[in-house]
Design a protein around this motif. Structure first.
Motif, mmCIF file in Angstrom:
data_model
loop_
_atom_site.group_PDB
_atom_site.id
_atom_site.type_symbol
_atom_site.label_atom_id
_atom_site.label_comp_id
_atom_site.label_asym_id
_atom_site.label_seq_id
_atom_site.Cartn_x
_atom_site.Cartn_y
_atom_site.Cartn_z
ATOM 1 N N ALA A 376 -14.618 -17.558 -55.633
ATOM 2 C CA ALA A 376 -14.746 -18.737 -54.500
ATOM 3 C C ALA A 376 -14.868 -17.945 -53.055
ATOM 4 N N GLY A 377 -15.722 -16.941 -53.080
ATOM 5 C CA GLY A 377 -16.173 -16.311 -52.009
ATOM 6 C C GLY A 377 -14.494 -14.801 -51.567
ATOM 7 N N SER A 378 -15.525 -13.939 -50.891
ATOM 8 C CA SER A 378 -13.854 -12.441 -51.169
ATOM 9 C C SER A 378 -13.791 -13.022 -49.732
ATOM 10 N N TYR A 379 -12.594 -12.017 -49.589
ATOM 11 C CA TYR A 379 -11.786 -12.146 -48.544
ATOM 12 C C TYR A 379 -12.973 -12.071 -47.120
ATOM 13 N N GLU A 380 -13.255 -10.646 -47.312
ATOM 14 C CA GLU A 380 -14.152 -10.380 -46.255
ATOM 15 C C GLU A 380 -15.091 -11.134 -46.037
ATOM 16 N N ILE A 381 -15.928 -12.531 -46.882
ATOM 17 C CA ILE A 381 -17.250 -12.803 -46.334
ATOM 18 C C ILE A 381 -16.602 -14.725 -45.782
ATOM 19 N N GLN A 382 -14.897 -14.674 -46.109
ATOM 20 C CA GLN A 382 -14.234 -15.321 -45.282
ATOM 21 C C GLN A 382 -14.337 -15.299 -44.184
ATOM 22 N N ASN A 383 -14.227 -13.863 -43.515
ATOM 23 C CA ASN A 383 -13.633 -13.544 -42.349
ATOM 24 C C ASN A 383 -15.011 -13.578 -41.991
#
Length: 403
Positions: A376-383
């Motif tokens: 669902a969108g990596s941790y880094e992408i969410q950041n």
């Protein structure tokens, strides 16, 4: 500020209605027996009966328009219904499906009337299963580089390409899919298609994970014909539709099935393995401190979730879903790690009579939870989303150029 008396009265009247309906329709034998995350619904008549009754009432999708089979409830009424269901041990048997969580809200926002009439009612009845065709072997975090092609053939598109990590594709009836309709543009060359998984040329291969399950699949499209009426939104406008769907996906779902580590209070489980001291506290002081910190973070998360829902005021999910997704993912992983640590050697079992079902379930959840900060969108992408859309920070490349 208190709500007007009339509003309170209306909600209390609805609460009584929900209580009466649940008493008449929820099979008491199912109380507290909601399938855990990742489990299939047991093949028992009562489960099918409960799903049929709840969906016929429209309460499987309580806030969706009644015209399409939803409950037509206000968000406040839906919360009251959820509270009353929890009191009797009931749960939403379709609330965690991709049709309900992801496609349905997106289609209600972007779909044509014909698309809504065709696809929304079967979702509200729990009759169709959907999967998500987004990621590709060379298009994960950089999703907009996807290469699955949809060529215009007059009255239909001809789709060729491969998707990966398509959860539940082996069981799905339909797939909502991002495809490239203009190879000369990146984000502006993507369209959003609905693909019948029974179409000739669709092949699905399950992927076995370390947790022992195959929830994800590889999906191949070879000369798959997709009618033009299955295009959602504008041609080459799929990136906008696809991003909106991701916000719905990342939104915290209160109908999510309980995880193996959530069946009992975590302190109760940990105490069985580490014991308590003379003062009744957990015997391991370091573990006790980390459990307290985890409980505080979880409470802060719950309060933040309530605040973001209130601030949205019915306007749908916002970029704040990226915050909730990241924090939720870490909390799930931390909870599983704390339990496995407390169990010691009993938290390392895979099979056999020497381990309880709860211990084995926790081990599998600990393993499968490693994917939470990726899907669902990596941790880094969410950041990156948080930095750009909430904090207003410049993109790294632009910041360097400006410097």
């Amino acid at each position: 500020m208190q709500a007007p008396v009339s509003t309170r009265d209306a909600l209390e009247a609805f609460r009584l209605e929900a209580q009466a309906w649940l008493q008449d329709n929820f099979p008491s034998a199912l109380a507290g027996r909601a399938p855990q995350s990742g489990q299939a619904e047991p093949d028992e008549a009562e489960f099918g009966l409960w799903r049929a009754r709840l969906c016929a009432k429209g309460w499987g999708t309580p806030t969706w328009p009644a015209a399409y089979g939803g409950g037509g409830l206000t968000p406040q009424e839906a919360r009251v219904l959820r509270e009353e269901m929890r009191k009797v041990g009931a749960w939403n048997p379709i609330g965690w499906s991709m049709g309900v969580r992801m496609l349905g809200p997106t289609l209600l926002e972007y779909g044509t009337e014909a698309q809504k009439q065709r696809h929304i009612p079967p979702i509200t009845r729990g009759e169709t299963r959907w999967c998500q065709g987004y990621s590709e072997p060379n298009a994960g975090s950089d999703l907009a580089s996807l290469q699955t092609r949809a060529e215009d053939k007059g009255d239909h598109f001809l789709v060729n390409g491969q998707k990966i990590w398509t959860s539940g594709a082996q069981y799905a009836d339909w797939c909502f899919c991002l495809v490239r309709t203009d190879p000369t543009r990146k984000h502006d060359g993507i369209s959003f298609l609905l693909i019948d998984m029974r179409s000739p040329g669709v092949e699905v291969r399950p992927i076995l994970l370390i947790a022992g399950r195959s929830p994800f699949c590889e999906t191949f499209f070879t000369d798959v014909k997709v009618p033009k009426e299955n295009l959602v939104g504008e041609l080459n406008g799929g990136w906008t539709v696809g991003k909106r769907l991701l916000q719905y996906e990342r939104q915290r779902n209160e109908d999510a099935p309980r995880r193996a580590t959530e069946q009992r209070p975590i302190e109760e489980v940990v105490a069985e393995y580490v014991g308590r001291d003379a003062a009744g506290r957990l015997a391991d002081a370091d573990l006790r401190m980390r459990l307290v910190r985890h409980a505080m973070e979880r409470q802060a998360f719950n309060l933040t979730m309530q605040r973001t829902i209130a601030e949205a005021s019915g306007g749908g999910p916002t970029a704040a879903t990226s915050i909730l997704k990241n924090v939720s993912s870490l909390l799930v992983q931390e909870r599983a790690e704390l339990l496995v640590e407390a169990m010691g050697a009993q938290g390392l079992g895979w099979d056999g009579e020497g381990f309880t079902p709860e211990e084995l379930a926790c081990v599998r959840e600990w393993l499968s939870g490693k994917a939470n900060t990726i899907f669902a969108g990596s941790y880094e992408i969410q950041n990156n989303i948080i930095a750009k859309r909430i904090l207003g920070l410049p993109e790294p490349g632009r910041a360097a150029a400006a410097g």
